[in-house]
Design a protein around this motif. Structure first.
Motif, short mmCIF file in Angstrom:
data_model
loop_
_atom_site.label_atom_id
_atom_site.label_comp_id
_atom_site.label_asym_id
_atom_site.label_seq_id
_atom_site.Cartn_x
_atom_site.Cartn_y
_atom_site.Cartn_z
N GLU A 98 0.83 -1.21 0.00
CA GLU A 98 0.00 0.00 0.00
C GLU A 98 0.86 1.26 0.00
O GLU A 98 0.54 2.25 -0.69
CB GLU A 98 -0.93 -0.01 1.22
CG GLU A 98 -1.90 1.14 1.29
CD GLU A 98 -2.96 1.07 0.20
OE1 GLU A 98 -3.56 2.12 -0.09
OE2 GLU A 98 -3.16 -0.03 -0.36
N ARG A 99 1.96 1.24 0.73
CA ARG A 99 2.85 2.40 0.77
C ARG A 99 3.50 2.64 -0.59
O ARG A 99 3.60 3.78 -1.06
CB ARG A 99 3.92 2.19 1.83
CG ARG A 99 4.81 3.40 2.06
CD ARG A 99 5.80 3.09 3.16
NE ARG A 99 6.63 1.94 2.80
CZ ARG A 99 7.49 1.37 3.64
NH1 ARG A 99 7.61 1.82 4.88
NH2 ARG A 99 8.20 0.33 3.25
N HIS A 100 3.96 1.57 -1.23
CA HIS A 100 4.55 1.72 -2.57
C HIS A 100 3.51 2.21 -3.57
O HIS A 100 3.83 3.03 -4.46
CB HIS A 100 5.12 0.38 -3.04
CG HIS A 100 6.35 -0.02 -2.29
ND1 HIS A 100 6.93 -1.27 -2.42
CD2 HIS A 100 7.12 0.66 -1.40
CE1 HIS A 100 8.00 -1.35 -1.64
NE2 HIS A 100 8.13 -0.18 -1.01
N LEU A 101 2.28 1.73 -3.43
CA LEU A 101 1.22 2.18 -4.33
C LEU A 101 0.96 3.67 -4.17
O LEU A 101 0.81 4.40 -5.17
CB LEU A 101 -0.05 1.38 -4.05
CG LEU A 101 -1.29 1.75 -4.89
CD1 LEU A 101 -1.01 1.53 -6.37
CD2 LEU A 101 -2.50 0.95 -4.44
N GLN A 102 0.91 4.14 -2.92
CA GLN A 102 0.68 5.57 -2.70
C GLN A 102 1.84 6.40 -3.24
O GLN A 102 1.64 7.49 -3.81
CB GLN A 102 0.49 5.83 -1.19
CG GLN A 102 -0.76 5.20 -0.60
CD GLN A 102 -2.03 5.74 -1.22
OE1 GLN A 102 -2.09 6.91 -1.64
NE2 GLN A 102 -3.05 4.90 -1.30
N GLU A 103 3.08 5.92 -3.06
CA GLU A 103 4.23 6.65 -3.59
C GLU A 103 4.18 6.71 -5.12
O GLU A 103 4.46 7.76 -5.72
CB GLU A 103 5.53 5.98 -3.13
CG GLU A 103 5.79 6.10 -1.64
CD GLU A 103 7.04 5.38 -1.21
OE1 GLU A 103 7.66 4.72 -2.09
OE2 GLU A 103 7.41 5.46 -0.03
N ASN A 104 3.85 5.60 -5.75
CA ASN A 104 3.75 5.61 -7.21
C ASN A 104 2.66 6.51 -7.72
O ASN A 104 2.83 7.21 -8.73
CB ASN A 104 3.54 4.17 -7.71
CG ASN A 104 4.72 3.28 -7.44
OD1 ASN A 104 5.85 3.74 -7.31
ND2 ASN A 104 4.48 1.97 -7.35
N LEU A 105 1.51 6.52 -7.02
CA LEU A 105 0.42 7.40 -7.44
C LEU A 105 0.79 8.87 -7.27
O LEU A 105 0.49 9.70 -8.15
CB LEU A 105 -0.84 7.09 -6.64
CG LEU A 105 -1.53 5.75 -6.94
CD1 LEU A 105 -2.71 5.53 -6.00
CD2 LEU A 105 -2.00 5.71 -8.39
N SER A 106 1.47 9.21 -6.17
CA SER A 106 1.89 10.60 -5.98
C SER A 106 2.92 11.03 -7.00
O SER A 106 2.90 12.16 -7.52
CB SER A 106 2.43 10.78 -4.55
OG SER A 106 3.57 9.96 -4.34
N ASN A 107 3.83 10.13 -7.37
CA ASN A 107 4.85 10.45 -8.38
C ASN A 107 4.21 10.63 -9.76
O ASN A 107 4.60 11.53 -10.51
CB ASN A 107 5.90 9.37 -8.42
CG ASN A 107 6.76 9.33 -7.17
OD1 ASN A 107 6.89 10.34 -6.46
ND2 ASN A 107 7.33 8.17 -6.87
N SER A 108 3.24 9.79 -10.08
CA SER A 108 2.57 9.92 -11.37
C SER A 108 1.79 11.21 -11.46
O SER A 108 1.75 11.86 -12.52
CB SER A 108 1.68 8.72 -11.60
OG SER A 108 0.64 8.67 -10.62
N LYS A 109 1.17 11.64 -10.34
CA LYS A 109 0.45 12.90 -10.36
C LYS A 109 1.41 14.09 -10.51
O LYS A 109 1.12 15.06 -11.21
CB LYS A 109 -0.36 13.06 -9.08
CG LYS A 109 -1.53 12.08 -8.99
CD LYS A 109 -2.28 12.26 -7.69
CE LYS A 109 -3.47 11.28 -7.60
NZ LYS A 109 -4.20 11.44 -6.33
N ALA A 110 2.57 13.98 -9.87
CA ALA A 110 3.54 15.08 -9.99
C ALA A 110 4.08 15.17 -11.41
O ALA A 110 4.24 16.28 -11.96
CB ALA A 110 4.69 14.83 -9.01
N VAL A 111 4.33 14.02 -12.03
CA VAL A 111 4.82 14.04 -13.42
C VAL A 111 3.74 14.59 -14.35
O VAL A 111 4.03 15.37 -15.28
CB VAL A 111 5.25 12.62 -13.83
CG1 VAL A 111 5.56 12.58 -15.31
CG2 VAL A 111 6.45 12.18 -13.03
N ALA A 112 2.49 14.20 -14.13
CA ALA A 112 1.39 14.68 -14.99
C ALA A 112 1.19 16.18 -14.82
O ALA A 112 0.93 16.90 -15.80
CB ALA A 112 0.10 13.93 -14.66
N ALA A 113 1.36 16.69 -13.60
CA ALA A 113 1.19 18.14 -13.38
C ALA A 113 2.32 18.94 -14.02
O ALA A 113 2.14 20.07 -14.51
CB ALA A 113 1.13 18.42 -11.89
N ALA A 114 3.55 18.38 -14.04
CA ALA A 114 4.68 19.08 -14.67
C ALA A 114 4.51 19.13 -16.18
O ALA A 114 4.92 20.06 -16.83
CB ALA A 114 5.97 18.40 -14.28
#
Length: 280
Positions: free
Chosen positions: A264-280
């Protein structure tokens, strides 16, 4: 033909029962969760639930001593000194520290009474014939006497049973805890002192059976030597399977919970990273 063979084989029938139960009970839950979580995550969740259930069940069995049980406490023979056919053997076997002084003209009954007094002087406790402890020691002593060939079945009676030892430690005295009225607390008294009993057997007088007449009540033969059975208490392992189930199920349960948490922790980290990349 194979189905008919399975119906007559209890081993195969029992194996099939277990397999079908696992497939229906656990498999149905896994199938339902698989449709929502995927195969891998559903497998981890179902396996964690099974291990947690096993831990709780084992803990319940551990507390109450029920369910999956190991061997119960029993009386076991003292190696090399079980059936003692002479009074002198009580000292050589270690049951008595000092032998009583028996007059040369003493009867077998008087000698037995002197031996009983010596047992009580050395701290042995004479059990009440109506107590469960007496009955259990009597039954086990009868088995040893008949196996050793000392007496035939029905040719003797267990007259006295002497008990010593078996105390538990460490104990907490009641005076050290305010408000405690009991003599002691033994919740953590996991250690035991050796527990011994000596059963005294007296032979019956041989009586002839006459056809057509009621059997004569047996009487103790006062001219024959008393015999003794020296036994030690085996505490058994009644709760051992439950302890193994609790610890094993708990270890698997917490390991799977850790894996689920890390996933679950890795999933949350991956989701946050994907959102940051999409926002950039």
């Amino acid at each position: 033909m194979n189905l008919l063979a399975i119906g007559w084989e209890p081993e195969l029938r029992g194996l099939l029962t277990v397999v079908i139960a696992v497939v229906i009970l656990m498999g149905s839950i896994y199938l339902i969760m698989l449709t929502n979580m995927g195969s891998r995550l559903a497998f981890l969740v179902v396996l964690a639930g099974l291990a947690g259930w096993m831990m709780l069940m084992g803990l319940t069995w551990w507390i109450y001593g029920i369910g999956l049980r190991g061997p119960d406490p029993t009386w076991q023979p003292v190696a090399g000194a079980t059936v003692l056919q002479e009074t002198d053997a009580l000292r050589s076997a270690g049951a008595l520290e000092v032998l009583p002084e028996v007059p040369a003209d003493a009867t077998a009954r008087e000698e037995g009474e002197l031996v009983g007094e010596q047992f009580r002087e050395e701290g042995w406790v004479l059990l009440d014939p109506s107590s469960p402890a007496f009955g259990q020691a009597q039954a086990t002593a009868s088995v040893f006497l008949e196996e050793e060939g000392a007496f035939a079945a029905g040719a003797y009676v267990i007259t006295d049973v002497f008990d010593i030892g078996g105390d538990r430690y460490p104990r907490v005295k009641a005076g050290k805890i305010p408000g405690l009225t009991n003599d002691s607390l033994d919740f953590f008294a996991f250690f035991h002192e050796p527990h011994y009993v000596v059963a005294e057997a007296a032979p019956y007088v041989q009586v002839r059976d006459e056809p057509g007449r009621a059997p004569v009540s047996p009487e103790i033969d006062e001219t024959r030597q008393r015999q003794y059975v020296y036994m030690i208490r085996d505490l058994g392992a009644r709760r051992q399977p439950a302890v193994v189930l609790t610890l094993g199920g708990g270890a698997i349960f917490f390991a799977l919970c850790f894996l689920l948490h890390r996933r679950e922790r890795h999933l949350q980290e991956n989701l946050s990273n994907s959102k940051a990349v999409a926002a950039a």
